[in-house]
Every structure is written in structure tokens, then in C-alpha cells.
Motif scaffolding. Structure first.
Motif, PDB file in Angstrom:
ATOM      1  N   ARG A  17     -31.210  64.173  28.625  1.00 26.97           N
ATOM      2  CA  ARG A  17     -29.771  64.458  28.635  1.00 26.97           C
ATOM      3  C   ARG A  17     -29.058  63.843  27.420  1.00 26.97           C
ATOM      4  O   ARG A  17     -27.862  63.590  27.469  1.00 26.97           O
ATOM      5  N   ARG A  18     -29.817  63.638  26.361  1.00 25.72           N
ATOM      6  CA  ARG A  18     -29.220  63.017  25.183  1.00 25.72           C
ATOM      7  C   ARG A  18     -28.111  63.895  24.601  1.00 25.72           C
ATOM      8  O   ARG A  18     -28.110  65.122  24.737  1.00 25.72           O
ATOM      9  N   LYS A  19     -27.186  63.235  23.936  1.00 23.83           N
ATOM     10  CA  LYS A  19     -26.110  63.887  23.210  1.00 23.83           C
ATOM     11  C   LYS A  19     -26.277  63.550  21.727  1.00 23.83           C
ATOM     12  O   LYS A  19     -27.101  62.700  21.367  1.00 23.83           O
ATOM     13  N   PRO A  20     -25.515  64.179  20.834  1.00 19.73           N
ATOM     14  CA  PRO A  20     -25.554  63.756  19.433  1.00 19.73           C
ATOM     15  C   PRO A  20     -25.266  62.257  19.343  1.00 19.73           C
ATOM     16  O   PRO A  20     -24.402  61.738  20.049  1.00 19.73           O
ATOM     17  N   LEU A  21     -25.996  61.579  18.488  1.00 21.45           N
ATOM     18  CA  LEU A  21     -25.901  60.121  18.397  1.00 21.45           C
ATOM     19  C   LEU A  21     -25.067  59.705  17.191  1.00 21.45           C
ATOM     20  O   LEU A  21     -25.375  60.074  16.056  1.00 21.45           O
ATOM     21  N   MET A  22     -24.014  58.921  17.446  1.00 21.15           N
ATOM     22  CA  MET A  22     -23.193  58.360  16.371  1.00 21.15           C
ATOM     23  C   MET A  22     -23.593  56.900  16.193  1.00 21.15           C
ATOM     24  O   MET A  22     -23.498  56.102  17.127  1.00 21.15           O
ATOM     25  N   VAL A  23     -24.071  56.553  14.999  1.00 22.76           N
ATOM     26  CA  VAL A  23     -24.506  55.189  14.700  1.00 22.76           C
ATOM     27  C   VAL A  23     -23.440  54.515  13.853  1.00 22.76           C
ATOM     28  O   VAL A  23     -23.205  54.894  12.706  1.00 22.76           O
ATOM     29  N   TRP A  24     -22.777  53.536  14.451  1.00 18.82           N
ATOM     30  CA  TRP A  24     -21.698  52.802  13.781  1.00 18.82           C
ATOM     31  C   TRP A  24     -22.252  51.533  13.137  1.00 18.82           C
ATOM     32  O   TRP A  24     -23.300  51.038  13.511  1.00 18.82           O
ATOM     33  N   GLY A  25     -21.495  50.962  12.228  1.00 21.40           N
ATOM     34  CA  GLY A  25     -21.863  49.672  11.646  1.00 21.40           C
ATOM     35  C   GLY A  25     -21.182  49.458  10.313  1.00 21.40           C
ATOM     36  O   GLY A  25     -20.817  50.411   9.625  1.00 21.40           O
ATOM     37  N   ALA A  26     -21.031  48.192   9.957  1.00 24.62           N
ATOM     38  CA  ALA A  26     -20.422  47.861   8.663  1.00 24.62           C
ATOM     39  C   ALA A  26     -21.342  48.293   7.529  1.00 24.62           C
ATOM     40  O   ALA A  26     -22.507  48.654   7.740  1.00 24.62           O
ATOM     41  N   ARG A  27     -20.832  48.252   6.346  1.00 22.01           N
ATOM     42  CA  ARG A  27     -21.648  48.575   5.183  1.00 22.01           C
ATOM     43  C   ARG A  27     -22.774  47.558   5.028  1.00 22.01           C
ATOM     44  O   ARG A  27     -22.613  46.378   5.329  1.00 22.01           O
ATOM     45  N   GLN A  28     -23.907  48.033   4.566  1.00 22.11           N
ATOM     46  CA  GLN A  28     -25.049  47.195   4.209  1.00 22.11           C
ATOM     47  C   GLN A  28     -25.764  46.544   5.406  1.00 22.11           C
ATOM     48  O   GLN A  28     -26.509  45.580   5.220  1.00 22.11           O
ATOM     49  N   VAL A  29     -25.548  47.043   6.619  1.00 21.99           N
ATOM     50  CA  VAL A  29     -26.269  46.463   7.758  1.00 21.99           C
ATOM     51  C   VAL A  29     -27.571  47.207   8.048  1.00 21.99           C
ATOM     52  O   VAL A  29     -28.289  46.858   8.989  1.00 21.99           O
ATOM     53  N   GLY A  30     -27.871  48.234   7.262  1.00 25.08           N
ATOM     54  CA  GLY A  30     -29.164  48.896   7.372  1.00 25.08           C
ATOM     55  C   GLY A  30     -29.203  50.132   8.245  1.00 25.08           C
ATOM     56  O   GLY A  30     -30.261  50.487   8.772  1.00 25.08           O
TER      57      GLY A  30
END
Length: 250
Positions: A17-30
């Protein structure tokens, strides 16, 4: 470099049941490294497409001028010669450069849920606020239509996992069994923690530190890398300050 977030991505991939995944994070965290090098190349091999929205000007222009999902997917199929099905990963990097893709995640979820889609971004919400102020158009964020993953710099356990895997496994086993840690090993771990406090958790800095066998050289090189990232952040904060000054000053 190993990251604990890989387990989260595998769980997302296997979720029916996955949905599109949004990956958040500050710059340069990989974020990009995590998605492409650790996840896509291992679990999708040659069955993934990365679209860098900070560099692919033609795609960004097309997406910003076409809100129809099927037209965008058709463009992707033809322009990149890419297969769009449940076995191929679609990876959009640097979503702050193309807010239309964030908005389109709602349609991905409702119309093409079978497609594995991952989007990464830094300062996305700030960019959306800025553009909304310019155009006077309210941006409808895809609430409830996406899965989300927040990525942070390396924690101490992640640092230790890459720095000395045997010690990491030792600590992990003792934590799980609640057995006391030998004093000599404990003292070494305290030194390792001091090293982590100096190097920090930015992946590029840790990677630089691990590249040297001599600790003095490793500290010097990683300190130089820290300064480079810090200077980049100052430039970024200058932009942010301008945005706040323009849009939030009375």
C-alpha cells in the motif's frame, strides 16, 4: 557508507500500500546518495531513472507547463527511453527546483500508485511559500497522498557502524542483552564518541575522515571539509534571510 535509513526504504518498497515517497532533509545530509547509491543501485540496478531537477532544465520547463500527469509520464517514456511499471523506480532529485512535481505526487498516488516514485528536496516548503507569494496562487500540498521520510546527519551509532563495525556489533549485542560493557572497551567507546563529536555527522565529512588511516591527517581533512560545508550553509542562510525579509517583514 552505510545508513540506517536503508531499512526504511526497503520497508517502503515492499509495502503493498505504499504511496509516492517524499524524502526531506537539510542540504548535505546525504539524501541523494542514500536513494541512488545505497537503494536504487542495489534494489533496482539498471531499472531506475534519476531526474536531477536542479540540472535538467528541459524537463523542469515541461513539468512546470504541463499539470497533466499522463503527459509528463509520456515525456519521461519517450525522452529518457524509460519503462514505467512497478519494477522500475522513478527518482526526482532536488524537488525545490520544480514544485510542480511535489504537487503532482497527489496524481501519482491516485492514478499510478503501482509506480515506485521517490522525490527528495531541501527547503521545499520555503520555495513553495515564495512562489505562492509571487503568483498569489495557493499551493495545495499533497496531504495524505504521500509517504514521508526525514533524513538527518549520521548519529553516533551510524558513525560507529562505518568507523568500526566490530565495535558497533559489540555495543548493539550488549544493548540488546543488557550485559555490562567491559571497562576497557567502554573507555575506547568514549574516545570514539569524542571523535564523532569532532567530526560530526555530515556524510561527506565522515567519508573524508574515514579515507585516512592516519588520525591527524583525517582530522585535518575533515575539518577542512566541515568549513566548506559551513560556508555553503552561510550562503544558503543568506538566501533564506532575504526570503524572510521580503515576505515576512511588515
Amino acid at each position: 557508507m552505510r545508513r540506517k535509513y536503508l531499512d526504511d526504504l526497503i520497508e517502503w518498497m515492499n509495502d503493498p500500500r505504499r504511496k509516492p515517497l517524499m524524502v526531506w532533509g537539510a542540504r548535505q545530509v546525504g539524501k541523494s546518495y542514500l536513494i541512488e547509491e545505497l537503494f536504487a543501485k542495489e534494489y533496482f540496478k539498471d531499472r531506475y531513472l534519476k531526474i536531477d531537477l536542479s540540472d535538467d532544465v528541459d524537463f523542469v520547463e515541461f513539468a512546470e507547463n504541463n499539470s497533466n500527469l499522463e503527459k509528463v509520464l509520456e515525456y519521461i517514456q519517450l525522452h529518457y527511453n524509460f519503462i514505467l511499471d512497478e519494477t522500475h523506480l522513478l527518482f526526482f532529485d532536488e524537488a525545490q527546483e520544480c514544485p510542480s512535481i511535489v504537487k503532482m505526487l497527489k496524481h501519482f498516488n491516485e492514478k499510478r500508485r503501482e509506480l515506485p516514485v521517490i522525490v527528495t528536496g531541501s527547503l521545499v516548503r520555503l520555495r513553495i511559500h515564495r512562489d505562492s507569494k509571487k503568483t498569489n496562487k495557493k499551493f495545495l500540498f499533497p496531504v495524505g497522498k504521500i509517504n514521508q521520510l526525514y533524513v538527518f546527519p549520521l548519529t553516533f551509532d551510524e558513525f560507529l557502524m562505518n568507523y568500526n563495525e566490530n565495535k558497533y556489533n559489540y555495543v548493539k549485542n550488549h544493548f540488546e542483552t543488557k550485559d555490562p560493557i567491559d571497562k576497557v572497551i567502554h573507555d575506547e567507546l568514549i574516545d570514539d564518541f569524542r571523535t564523532y563529536m569532532f567530526v560530526g555527522g555530515m556524510p561527506e565529512v565522515v567519508d573524508t575522515f574515514l579515507a585516512y588511516k592516519d588520525k591527524i591527517s583525517a582530522f585535518k581533512a575533515s575539518n577542512k571539509k566541515i568549513k566548506e560545508i559551513y560556508d555553503d550553509y552561510l550562503d544558503g542562510y543568506g538566501i533564506i534571510s532575504d526570503i524572510y525579509r521580503i515576505y515576512y517583514s511588515k
